[in-house]
Design an enzyme around this catalytic site. Structure first.
Site, PDB file in Angstrom:
ATOM      1  N   ASP A  79       0.766  -1.194   0.087  1.00  0.00           N
ATOM      2  CA  ASP A  79       0.078  -0.053  -0.064  1.00  0.00           C
ATOM      3  C   ASP A  79       0.851   1.206  -0.047  1.00  0.00           C
ATOM      4  O   ASP A  79       0.384   2.246  -0.496  1.00  0.00           O
ATOM      5  CB  ASP A  79      -0.951   0.124   1.141  1.00  0.00           C
ATOM      6  CG  ASP A  79      -0.142   0.239   2.584  1.00  0.00           C
ATOM      7  OD1 ASP A  79       0.532  -0.756   2.862  1.00  0.00           O
ATOM      8  OD2 ASP A  79      -0.460   1.095   3.255  1.00  0.00           O
ATOM      9  N   ASP A  82       5.613   0.414   3.207  1.00  0.00           N
ATOM     10  CA  ASP A  82       5.800  -1.062   3.943  1.00  0.00           C
ATOM     11  C   ASP A  82       5.604  -2.215   2.999  1.00  0.00           C
ATOM     12  O   ASP A  82       5.370  -1.877   1.867  1.00  0.00           O
ATOM     13  CB  ASP A  82       4.899  -1.169   5.215  1.00  0.00           C
ATOM     14  CG  ASP A  82       3.546  -0.847   4.937  1.00  0.00           C
ATOM     15  OD1 ASP A  82       3.133  -1.072   3.529  1.00  0.00           O
ATOM     16  OD2 ASP A  82       2.581  -0.534   5.869  1.00  0.00           O
ATOM     17  N   GLU A 480       5.789   9.631   3.206  1.00  0.00           N
ATOM     18  CA  GLU A 480       5.463   8.275   3.051  1.00  0.00           C
ATOM     19  C   GLU A 480       4.441   8.605   1.801  1.00  0.00           C
ATOM     20  O   GLU A 480       3.580   9.145   1.859  1.00  0.00           O
ATOM     21  CB  GLU A 480       4.684   7.416   3.873  1.00  0.00           C
ATOM     22  CG  GLU A 480       4.498   6.150   3.559  1.00  0.00           C
ATOM     23  CD  GLU A 480       4.041   5.271   4.676  1.00  0.00           C
ATOM     24  OE1 GLU A 480       3.624   5.732   5.699  1.00  0.00           O
ATOM     25  OE2 GLU A 480       4.207   3.969   4.600  1.00  0.00           O
TER      26      GLU A 480
END
Ligand SMILES: *[C@@H]1O[C@H](CO)[C@@H](O)[C@H](O)[C@H]1NC(C)=O
Ligand SMILES: *[C@@H]1O[C@H](CO)[C@@H](O)[C@H](O)[C@H]1NC(C)=O
Ligand SMILES: *[C@@H]1O[C@H](CO)[C@@H](O)[C@H](O)[C@H]1NC(C)=O
Ligand SMILES: *[C@@H]1O[C@H](CO)[C@@H](O)[C@H](O)[C@H]1NC(C)=O
Ligand SMILES: *[C@@H]1O[C@H](CO)[C@@H](O)[C@H](O)[C@H]1NC(C)=O
Ligand SMILES: *[C@@H]1O[C@H](CO)[C@@H](O)[C@H](O)[C@H]1NC(C)=O
Length: 483
Positions: A79, A82, A480
């Site tokens: 996603d 990670d 992120e």
């Protein structure tokens, strides 16, 4: 003589025009941004990579997902930064890739093929995740163990636990969003691969029936494996109605239309708690994302009822949604940074300007087709105004902002260098073939060096509400990237 004179005047006018354009409006190559945004998905691929893989620093990973229980769950997407496969947001990203393609494919040129591959990478996986009758796989990978390690997907050794929902362990939001992804994708493949399209549609209707029959939130059944990562805040009725709306669009079956009409009231008075704790009452406020589909339902359905006598509640709600976004609206419910970026609290902010701008662009097209405008109190917004607001957000993301930086990796001259992404921040297996274990990645995480692998097209969480961007891996709410 007169013609020549006119020619000179015209040329002078054009020159002046160009100078003004160069000085006041930054030019962004939207075609390049589109190409890169689709390429990004190759960097997030899990499973056995095909020979056509263009982002070559990524290699095969997670080739035994599901094998411990005798189910093939290889494939799909990670996603974000990670290595967990969270099927709920993955399904939403897929629904959006499919919707984008349905709306804009005639402008996509050679990127269309890559978009189809990106969608199929997800739908092949969702066919696996829904292949065991009575179960829908909701996730693969132990998120706690995964988040504890800074490890390349190619080296991953954390538990790849598969999580499923079923009759007594319900999860209607994840199942219904997978159904929506399958049906929207079936529409995308209808012309180019009718057999695959029919397979997706058939599976979508089965998964929708399962989600509807065994109603419940996966919060309850999967608890700490899905919360706080992708908790369902807004419940599952929005996903059920969203999937039914897509099924109606794909099949024209009155069954699905009646389902939408009979259930839409659930969203009208529901209280949604946003990720920051702010309660919203009603279904059409300034929110559209992996958890909350209300605004998307209204915009999607608005096209089907634009000229119908009875368009309530869809058109009024779609208008109400626009009025919570537009900067000049008296009922605005979002913030804009001093530099002009739409901002909502909770982290990974870029999910909001991107998804909300998408809805503005799509609604502008539908409105324009019927010569309608949106009235927000005494402020009228034309379709071109909606497009202008969306364009402003896209331009900000691509570099028209106080830092003059693009928030898409690999786009423009200046872009984020230290994104919070395991694969991007660790040396590739080509550069460093030896395994880097769970804690072995920590020095790379802590390093000030730029990431060695460009995750081209990744859009990061983005600047803070004051337009600042620290470009720090540790600051994951800003650095992120997510699908
Ligand atoms: C679900 O629970 C009911 C009631 O306890 C039970 O009869 C049924 O067999 C269960 N279903 C499955 C698939 O375990
Ligand atoms: C899911 O859990 C979150 C966090 O505990 C909670 O805020 C939310 O209301 C729950 N959602 C549902 C549908 O129960
Ligand atoms: C809207 O009206 C058109 C034309 O009368 C009709 O064909 C269509 O089925 C209607 N759509 C809905 C969703 O009611
Ligand atoms: C709006 O409609 C007009 C006339 O149908 C068309 O020429 C124009 O391209 C449309 N604009 C958008 C943004 O769809
Ligand atoms: C951004 O670009 C503008 C126009 O070229 C310039 O005036 C400004 O100083 C730049 N800001 C930064 C932070 O580089
Ligand atoms: C992220 O950056 C912002 C702005 O520079 C700062 O306020 C915040 O404390 C940082 N958070 C972390 C976890 O580093």
């Amino acid at each position: 003589m007169g013609g020549e004179y006119m020619g000179i005047v015209l040329r002078m006018f054009v020159l002046v025009g160009i100078m003004v354009v160069v000085e006041s409006v930054a030019f962004h190559d939207y075609g390049d941004a589109l190409t890169k945004s689709i390429l990004f998905y190759e960097g997030q691929r899990s499973g056995k990579l095909p020979p056509s893989q263009r982002m070559t620093w990524r290699k095969d990973s997670a080739l035994r997902d599901g094998f411990q229980i005798g189910v093939d769950l290889v494939g799909g997407y990670y996603d974000a930064g990670d290595n967990v496969k969270f099927n709920f947001p993955m399904a939403f990203s897929t629904t959006m890739l499919a919707w984008s393609t349905l709306e804009f494919q005639k402008f996509m040129d050679q990127d269309l093929q890559h978009a189809l591959e990106a969608i199929r990478w997800a739908t092949d996986y969702f066919l696996k995740a829904t292949s065991v009758p009575g179960f829908v796989f909701a996730q693969v990978g132990d998120p706690w163990a995964d988040h504890n390690c800074w490890e390349r997907p190619e080296d991953m050794d954390t538990p790849r636990t598969p999580f499923a929902v079923s009759e007594n362990f319900t999860g209607s939001e994840v199942s219904a969003e997978i159904a929506a992804a399958l049906v929207a994708s079936s529409m995308v493949f209808k012309a180019s691969d009718p057999v695959y399209s029919a397979t997706l549609l058939k599976r979508a209707s089965m998964v929708f029936d399962f989600a509807d029959k065994y109603r419940g939130s996966y919060n309850e059944s999967l608890g700490p494996w899905v919360c706080p990562f992708y908790c369902s805040y807004s419940g599952y009725m929005d996903e059920l109605i969203w999937a039914a709306a897509w099924l109606y669009k794909a099949t024209n079956s009155p069954y699905y239309w009646n389902y939408v009409l009979e259930n839409i009231h659930y969203l009208e008075n529901s209280v949604i708690t946003n990720i920051d704790g702010t309660p919203y009452v009603g279904g059409s406020f300034a929110e559209f994302g992996w958890d909350t589909k209300h605004a998307g339902i209204n915009i999607l359905v608005s096209k089907l009822v634009m000229t119908n006598a009875s368009s309530t509640p869809f058109l009024p709600n779609a208008d109400k949604f626009v009025c919570t976004i537009l900067p000049e609206s008296p009922t605005i419910f979002v913030n804009y940074s001093p530099g002009g970026l739409l901002f909502k609290p909770g982290g990974s902010n870029m999910q909001h300007p991107t998804a909300l701008s998408f809805l503005l662009l799509v609604y502008a097209r539908y409105l324009n087709h019927s010569n309608r405008v949106v009235n927000c109190g005494n402020v009228a917004a034309t379709p071109s105004r909606l497009i202008e607001v969306a364009k402003g957000q896209v331009d900000y993301i691509l570099g028209s902002n106080p830092l003059n930086m693009s928030y898409m990796v690999g786009f423009g001259q200046k872009f984020p260098q230290r994104i919070h992404h395991r694969g991007s921040s660790l040396p590739s297996t080509t550069q460093h073939p030896e395994r880097i274990d769970c804690q072995g990645g920590t020095p790379y995480f802590l390093s000030y060096n730029p990431n060695p692998n460009l995750l081209i097209g990744a859009v990061v969480g983005g600047p803070d509400i004051d337009d600042s961007y620290p470009d720090s891996r540790a600051n994951f709410t800003q650095s992120e990237p997510t699908t």
